[in-house]
Design a protein around this motif. Structure first.
Motif, short mmCIF file in Angstrom:
data_model
loop_
_atom_site.label_atom_id
_atom_site.label_comp_id
_atom_site.label_asym_id
_atom_site.label_seq_id
_atom_site.Cartn_x
_atom_site.Cartn_y
_atom_site.Cartn_z
N ASP A 147 -3.87 40.09 0.30
CA ASP A 147 -2.48 40.18 0.76
C ASP A 147 -1.57 39.21 0.03
O ASP A 147 -0.36 39.42 -0.07
N ALA A 148 -2.12 38.11 -0.44
CA ALA A 148 -1.31 37.09 -1.12
C ALA A 148 -2.23 36.22 -1.95
O ALA A 148 -3.43 36.12 -1.68
N ALA A 149 -1.67 35.59 -2.96
CA ALA A 149 -2.44 34.67 -3.78
C ALA A 149 -1.57 33.50 -4.19
O ALA A 149 -0.36 33.65 -4.40
N LEU A 150 -2.20 32.35 -4.28
CA LEU A 150 -1.54 31.16 -4.81
C LEU A 150 -2.12 30.96 -6.20
O LEU A 150 -3.34 30.87 -6.37
N THR A 151 -1.26 30.94 -7.21
CA THR A 151 -1.78 30.94 -8.57
C THR A 151 -0.93 30.10 -9.50
O THR A 151 0.19 29.73 -9.17
N MET A 152 -1.50 29.80 -10.65
CA MET A 152 -0.79 29.14 -11.75
C MET A 152 -0.62 30.15 -12.86
O MET A 152 -1.58 30.80 -13.27
N LEU A 153 0.58 30.28 -13.36
CA LEU A 153 0.89 31.29 -14.37
C LEU A 153 1.41 30.64 -15.64
O LEU A 153 2.34 29.84 -15.60
N ARG A 271 3.76 27.76 -14.12
CA ARG A 271 4.47 28.15 -12.89
C ARG A 271 3.48 28.28 -11.75
O ARG A 271 2.50 29.02 -11.84
N PHE A 272 3.73 27.55 -10.69
CA PHE A 272 2.96 27.71 -9.46
C PHE A 272 3.71 28.73 -8.61
O PHE A 272 4.92 28.60 -8.37
N ALA A 273 3.00 29.75 -8.17
CA ALA A 273 3.69 30.86 -7.54
C ALA A 273 2.81 31.52 -6.49
O ALA A 273 1.57 31.36 -6.47
N LEU A 274 3.47 32.26 -5.61
CA LEU A 274 2.79 33.14 -4.67
C LEU A 274 2.88 34.56 -5.22
O LEU A 274 3.94 35.00 -5.66
N LEU A 275 1.77 35.25 -5.20
CA LEU A 275 1.73 36.64 -5.66
C LEU A 275 1.49 37.57 -4.48
O LEU A 275 0.72 37.24 -3.57
N PHE A 276 2.15 38.71 -4.49
CA PHE A 276 1.97 39.73 -3.46
C PHE A 276 1.72 41.07 -4.14
O PHE A 276 2.16 41.29 -5.27
N PRO A 277 1.03 41.98 -3.47
CA PRO A 277 0.76 43.29 -4.08
C PRO A 277 2.05 44.02 -4.45
O PRO A 277 3.09 43.81 -3.81
N PRO A 278 2.01 44.88 -5.46
CA PRO A 278 3.19 45.65 -5.82
C PRO A 278 3.58 46.59 -4.69
O PRO A 278 2.73 47.09 -3.96
N ASP A 279 4.89 46.79 -4.54
CA ASP A 279 5.42 47.67 -3.49
C ASP A 279 4.99 47.22 -2.11
O ASP A 279 4.89 48.03 -1.18
N HIS A 280 4.72 45.94 -1.97
CA HIS A 280 4.27 45.41 -0.67
C HIS A 280 5.47 44.90 0.11
O HIS A 280 6.24 44.09 -0.39
N THR A 281 5.63 45.39 1.32
CA THR A 281 6.72 44.92 2.17
C THR A 281 6.32 43.61 2.83
O THR A 281 5.28 43.53 3.48
N ARG A 282 7.14 42.60 2.63
CA ARG A 282 6.81 41.29 3.19
C ARG A 282 6.95 41.32 4.71
O ARG A 282 8.04 41.46 5.25
N SER A 283 5.85 41.20 5.42
CA SER A 283 5.86 41.17 6.88
C SER A 283 6.16 39.75 7.35
O SER A 283 6.19 38.80 6.57
#
Length: 324
Positions: A147-153, A271-283
């Protein structure tokens, strides 16, 4: 004349009289007058066509019809209570499951601390942490497995929704007694002919580092490769060479490994970022977890030495750099 309809006030008065055994006590509990309660009961009896109470002078007792009606009222109120409980569970994300991912260092550190804070605030949510390399994590997110990821880009994230948390510059790491440690800032020319511990070929960081050194006309002397910051720092501390890694990993490893850290120019941004699936509605669940992860990441940044902090702060906003 329109027929009077039963209201919550009628039912509330009826339940109070049934519980208290008198109009006077029911009125006291409802913070109203005894005539008002009597009027509501009389209206309810007229609307239902049932004699709800037997009256003998000032004494009041439930009739058989009143007792049966009370049982139905209690069942209806139990249903309302169930709805209130359901609403409370929804507000608290009860019975929800959250799958989050990160690369190993972030999964065991920042992400785990974000999950711990989130669980303290939302104990009914089941959270599963998945750990993998950057390509695997991106695959989990783009497929919707997580559902989400914490990543370095170090480059772009494809097929994912990206929410920037902060941007920092990579730093140089050296063995503690290395001659380059005497310099306050390092660049590609300083590494000419110096053994270098590199990130794996085809990795985003390796591609960026290669480009910087090629632009400077400096050929790297690569003696080893490693994919994890901890492994790179271990090789560096063992004297196999110098390297360039993200600052969070560098300063965390510096607590346990004999390494030096120096700023590097030109800037190699991570870049430290949160990733969410494509077309994913943030609940609401995703927004709540994202807030925890963002807060933990910024707190970790605040504990880094001043030399690691980016020089120019920027405003917080969607998809914009916060620091860098």
């Amino acid at each position: 004349m329109a027929q009077r309809r039963m209201t919550f006030r009628h039912i509330e008065a009826f339940r109070a009289v049934m519980a208290a055994g008198s109009m006077t006590e029911a009125a006291r509990q409802l913070h109203t007058s005894q005539p008002q309660v009597s009027r509501l009961i009389a209206q309810l009896e007229a609307m239902t066509g049932l004699p709800l109470f037997d009256r003998s002078g000032s004494r009041l007792s439930p009739s058989l019809d009143g007792t049966r009606f009370h049982a139905e009222v209690d069942r209806a109120f139990f249903g309302l209570t169930s709805l209130e409980a359901a609403a409370a569970r929804i507000r608290a994300f009860g019975a929800e499951r959250l799958r989050v991912a990160a690369m190993p260092r972030l999964a065991g550190g920042l992400l785990a601390r974000a999950v711990a804070r989130f669980k303290a605030e939302h104990p009914d949510v089941t959270v599963a942490i998945h750990s993998g390399d950057d390509e695997t994590v991106n695959g989990w997110i783009s497929s919707g497995f997580c559902d989400a990821a914490l990543t370095m880009l170090y480059g772009d994230a494809l097929d994912s929704r990206l929410e920037h948390v902060l941007t920092m510059d990579c730093v140089a790491v050296l063995p503690r007694d290395h001659p380059l440690g005497a310099r306050p800032r390092l660049g590609p020319e300083d590494f000419r002919g110096i053994p270098f511990v590199a990130s794996p070929l085809a990795s985003a960081l390796r591609s960026r580092v290669d480009a910087v050194f090629q632009t400077a006309g400096v050929e790297m002397t690569i003696t080893a490769e490693a994919g994890l910051g901890a492994a790179i720092c271990t090789l560096v501390s063992a004297g196999l060479g110098v390297s360039l890694i993200n600052p969070l990993a560098a300063y965390e490893e510096a607590k346990v490994s004999p390494i030096l850290i120096r700023p590097f120019t030109p800037a190699l941004q991570v870049r430290f970022a949160l990733l969410f699936p494509p077309d994913h509605t943030r609940s609401r669940l995703m927004r709540a977890f994202g807030a925890c992860a963002r807060a933990i990441l910024l707190e970790e940044l605040a504990h880094l030495p001043d030399a690691a902090l980016p020089a120019v702060p920027e405003a917080i906003g969607n998809g914009r750099r916060i620091l860098g």
